[in-house]
Structure formats: structure tokens, C-alpha cells
Scaffold this active site. Structure first.
Site, PDB file in Angstrom:
ATOM      1  N   HIS A 167       0.819  -1.216   0.000  1.00 47.50           N
ATOM      2  CA  HIS A 167       0.000   0.000   0.000  1.00 47.50           C
ATOM      3  C   HIS A 167       0.852   1.266   0.000  1.00 47.50           C
ATOM      4  CE1 HIS A 167      -3.495   2.420   0.300  1.00 47.50           C
ATOM      5  NE2 HIS A 167      -4.260   1.562   0.946  1.00 47.50           N
ATOM      6  N   ASP A 401      -9.482  -3.525 -19.498  1.00 49.36           N
ATOM      7  CA  ASP A 401      -9.671  -4.382 -20.671  1.00 49.36           C
ATOM      8  C   ASP A 401      -8.365  -4.496 -21.452  1.00 49.36           C
ATOM      9  OD1 ASP A 401     -10.409  -5.631 -23.018  1.00 49.36           O
ATOM     10  OD2 ASP A 401     -11.878  -4.114 -23.611  1.00 49.36           O
TER      11      ASP A 401
END
Length: 460
Positions: A167, A401
Site C-alpha cells: 500500500h 480491458d
């Protein structure tokens, strides 16, 4: 069963980055001890293994390499200095030749089952996300990997792409910028569109703040574990938990908003996000009582979400500012109240006030930073019960995508570690919300019943 086909390293193209480092701000340092973030994308891919190996894998590797050229911290390491060098702050460092761990695997588990919305055993997913890798001891510092990728083929069914990151590297906004860049290069075979759109990350450390904040967050409780023996935690199974995904559609959210305006006319902050979180918070409290067959204990619990502060800085940061730029919003309420008949109203009011107080603070972000330290590192000792939130509906996670279409399903695997939920825009409509949960199996059954009946019978 999972079989590793290849394990390799992916670097930026030679001589495109050079030796570089990135200073961490207090926004980053607050996550020094945070467990790794594990994300998993499922894609329908009804093709053979030879097609996958010959057509897909080379493009994924090449496009990742080019992306790392523009997002060099993803291929860097977190450099931490032990306590005897406490005057030196942690940093992100890239040395020419540094690389990202890239694992290629195949799996014979049921792809459609894994990519479903129904309850599924949590431990089945752990093998599909990569570990960060081993921390390496240097003479004066510890070097911790920040990012890893695993691509898994379910032959003639689908592909999963598992991502693990520390993180400290970045928040959801920066990581989505990385995904947009990687998928754009994968689809078009070049970074020309990325350059033309001026979508490159901004590495300048724009926030000016007292050095006391760095000292505070770098010396957070537990930081002494970041010694030369430290290794990043990994997901370990088996687990008694199951994970499931729930959808709140726009029409139902609007109906609830209208109902809240009648029940709580003075509430100053109501959003689709706060409604979803509050409803799940109250349903979890009720499910806990249901499964334990006991009255809810009169104890406090926290609900924690993160707000993006890029646009709220003075002056505002660019949307592509690299790293972490988020702060906590913490709502507190009693378990007995959350599990009661008015549990949702109490939750939505508490959470709405917490978010409003954080994002609308007229004193500015830096005035709040010391309070954040209290909320993140001192309050847990007093109020250990907590639900957190991973993800944000402002990031269109289903737009990741690579050229094979939208993901069939997205999962945040790391919510298993600390009782968090995930909240994202759904696949079919960005105005619908997709909520991921990880609970013990019996509690999940109770939650499903409470969640569905509440939506059917309330808010009218």
C-alpha cells in the site's frame, strides 16, 4: 490444482529509467505496516493453451515492460532503514535492472464458479494472486518488493490476472492509472495514446507539511518489526471464510435516498457510497447477533473508509499525482444500536457525518493529519472492532480491458485479512454498486437473508 508454467522478471526497456528514487510523504508513510493488497480480475477466454502462450502472453509481458517505463515505482523497492539509522526516512528506490515478479500458471478449478457472485471458499483464490516476494537484507537497509503479477489460464474457459502491491506504493486512484496505461498499451501495441492523452503520472511531491508529520507516521506503533528479519505477509489457507458479492442497483439506491430524506431530513451528507456502506455495516451487525444467538454486546465499533484528497488540496493536485493521497473517515457506533431496528439509520447518519467532517473540513487537510494518526494508530487499542473499505466506485474497475473485453468478475482478495468489505462500480452499470464480503460461512448465510429481506421489505 494450480501448476506454475513460468516464473520470470519483467523490467522496463533497458536504459529508459535510470537510477531513481521517490520520496514518501506522510500520506504514504501511514501505510508502512499495511498488509499487501491482493486484487483479481477474471476474463472469459474460451481458447486453447497454445493460443494463449503464443498470442497473449508475449503481449502482456511487452506491454507491462513499457508501462513500467512510465510508472517506475511499480518496479522499484521500498527501502527501509533499521532503528539504528532512524534519521533516514523510508523511500521508494529504483536501480537499473530492477524488475517485477511475473508468474504464469494454469489451473483446473471451475472458472465459472470462481467468477460467480455466490458464496465460495476464500482459500481457493489465494493461489491465484502472487506473493510480493522476499525482502532482501542490505548492509544498512531492508529492500521490500512493491508489486507482483500472476496470470493464470483456465484452458478453454478463462484467464485471471492477479495483482499484489504494497500500500505504500499507491492508492486506488494511482493504481487505476497504471491499469489504464497497461491495458491501453496492450490493446494498441504502443504507448503513443498514453503520451498523447498526457496521462503520465506526476511524481513531484507537491504537498508541503511539517516534518513532524513524517516523524509521527514513520514511528507508528509496530514499526520496529520492519527490521532486517522482516518478510511481507502472505495469504495462507485453508480458511473458514467464504466470499460473496452483492449488487445495489441505482433504482434501489435512489429509493433509499428518498426514504432517508424523510427519516433524517437534517442529515447533511448522503451518497450512494455512504448508503451502501451503512446498509452493509448494519446487516453485518445483525448477522453477527443472528449466528451467535446472543444479544448484541454494548460495545463500540468503527467503520473506516478513505477519501481521495487530490482535488481537496490547496492548491488542488493533478488527478494523476502518483502515490497515496487519501485520508481516513471514521464512524463509530455501538453494536447494540447497529443490530437494532434502526441500525441502518444510525449507521448512515454516523458514516455520513464522519465523511462530511473529513472532506468538508474548512481548516484544511494538514490540520487533520495529526487526528488521522490518532484514528489509525491509537483508537484501535480502545475500539478494536472494525470494518474497513477497499476500493471506490469512482474508479471504473471493470474498464480494465486488455483486448479480450471487460472482466467477467473482479475480486479484492485481501479483504479476507482484516474484516473489510469492497465497494466498486458494478460491471453492467457504473451507477450500480458491487459489494464484496468475506465472512464465516454460517454468518454469510445469515447476512444474505438479512440483506435481501431488508431490501425487499424496507424503504417504502
Amino acid at each position: 490444482m494450480l501448476t506454475v508454467v513460468e516464473s520470470c522478471r519483467i523490467s522496463p526497456p533497458p536504459a529508459t529509467v535510470g537510477n531513481r528514487s521517490l520520496q514518501l510523504t506522510f500520506f504514504d508513510n501511514m501505510f508502512l505496516l499495511h498488509f499487501p493488497i491482493n486484487q483479481l480480475f477474471f476474463y472469459e477466454f474460451p481458447h486453447s493453451k497454445p493460443h494463449f502462450m503464443q498470442r497473449i502472453v508475449p503481449n502482456l509481458k511487452q506491454s507491462l515492460s513499457i508501462t513500467l517505463q512510465h510508472f517506475f515505482p511499480f518496479t522499484s523497492n521500498l527501502i527501509v532503514f533499521p532503528s539504528n539509522h532512524h534519521s533516514r526516512k523510508p523511500e521508494i528506490r529504483y536501480v537499473e535492472g530492477d524488475s517485477v515478479r511475473f508468474t504464469l500458471a494454469e489451473c483446473d478449478l471451475d472458472f465459472k464458479d470462481l467468477a460467480g457472485y455466490h458464496p465460495r471458499a476464500c482459500h481457493k483464490f489465494y493461489q491465484l494472486v502472487p506473493p510480493l516476494g522476499c525482502a532482501v537484507k542490505g548492509s544498512e537497509f531492508l529492500s521490500i518488493p512493491l508489486f507482483a503479477v500472476q496470470v493464470t489460464l483456465f484452458e478453454n474457459s478463462g484467464v485471471s490476472i492477479g495483482i499484489t502491491n504494497h500500500h505504500v506504493l499507491c492508492d486506488a486512484s494511482t493504481k487505476y492509472d497504471f491499469f489504464k496505461a497497461w491495458t491501453s498499451i496492450a490493446r494498441h501495441g504502443t504507448d503513443e495514446l498514453l503520451l498523447a492523452d498526457q496521462a503520465l503520472p506526476v511524481f513531484d511531491r507537491l504537498v508541503q507539511y511539517p516534518q513532524s508529520l513524517d516523524k509521527m507516521f514513520v514511528n507508528q506503533p509496530g514499526v520496529e518489526t520492519l527490521n532486517l528479519e522482516y518478510q511481507p505477509p502472505e495469504l495462507v489457507g485453508p480458511s473458514s471464510k467464504v466470499r460473496a458479492t452483492f449488487i445495489l442497483i441505482k433504482e434501489k439506491i435512489n429509493l433509499i435516498k428518498k426514504w432517508i430524506s424523510t427519516e433524517l431530513p437534517a442529515l447533511g451528507y448522503v451518497s450512494s457510497f455512504s448508503i451502501a456502506c451503512a446498509y452493509v455495516w448494519s446487516c453485518i451487525a445483525k448477522s453477527r447477533v443472528e449466528i451467535e444467538k446472543l444479544k448484541s454486546q454494548d460495545e463500540l465499533e468503527r467503520f473506516v473508509c478513505l477519501a481521495n484528497f487530490r482535488s481537496r488540496m490547496d492548491p488542488p493536485f493533478p488527478p494523476t499525482y502518483f502515490g497515496n493521497c487519501v485520508g481516513p473517515c471514521v464512524a463509530i457506533s455501538k453494536s447494540t444500536l447497529l443490530a437494532g431496528n434502526k441500525g441502518f439509520l444510525i449507521a448512515v447518519e454516523s458514516l455520513g457525518n464522519a465523511i462530511s467532517k473529513t472532506v468538508k473540513n474548512s481548516d484544511g487537510v494538514l490540520k487533520e493529519a495529526e487526528l488521522w494518526f490518532e484514528m489509525m494508530f491509537k483508537l484501535p487499542a480502545k475500539i478494536p472492532a472494525k470494518i474497513g473499505v477497499a476500493g471506490t466506485p469512482k474508479v471504473k474497475i471493470y474498464d480494465v480491458d486488455f483486448g479480450w473485453g471487460k472482466p467477467t468478475k473482479y475480486e479484492t482478495i485481501s479483504i479476507d485479512c482484516n474484516g473489510s468489505i469492497s465497494v466498486n462500480a458494478s460491471r453492467d452499470s457504473s451507477e450500480d454498486l458491487e459489494i464484496g464480503l468475506s465472512l464465516p460461512a454460517k454468518q454469510m448465510d445469515a447476512f444474505i437473508d438479512i440483506f435481501n429481506k431488508g431490501l425487499e421489505n424496507s424503504f417504502s
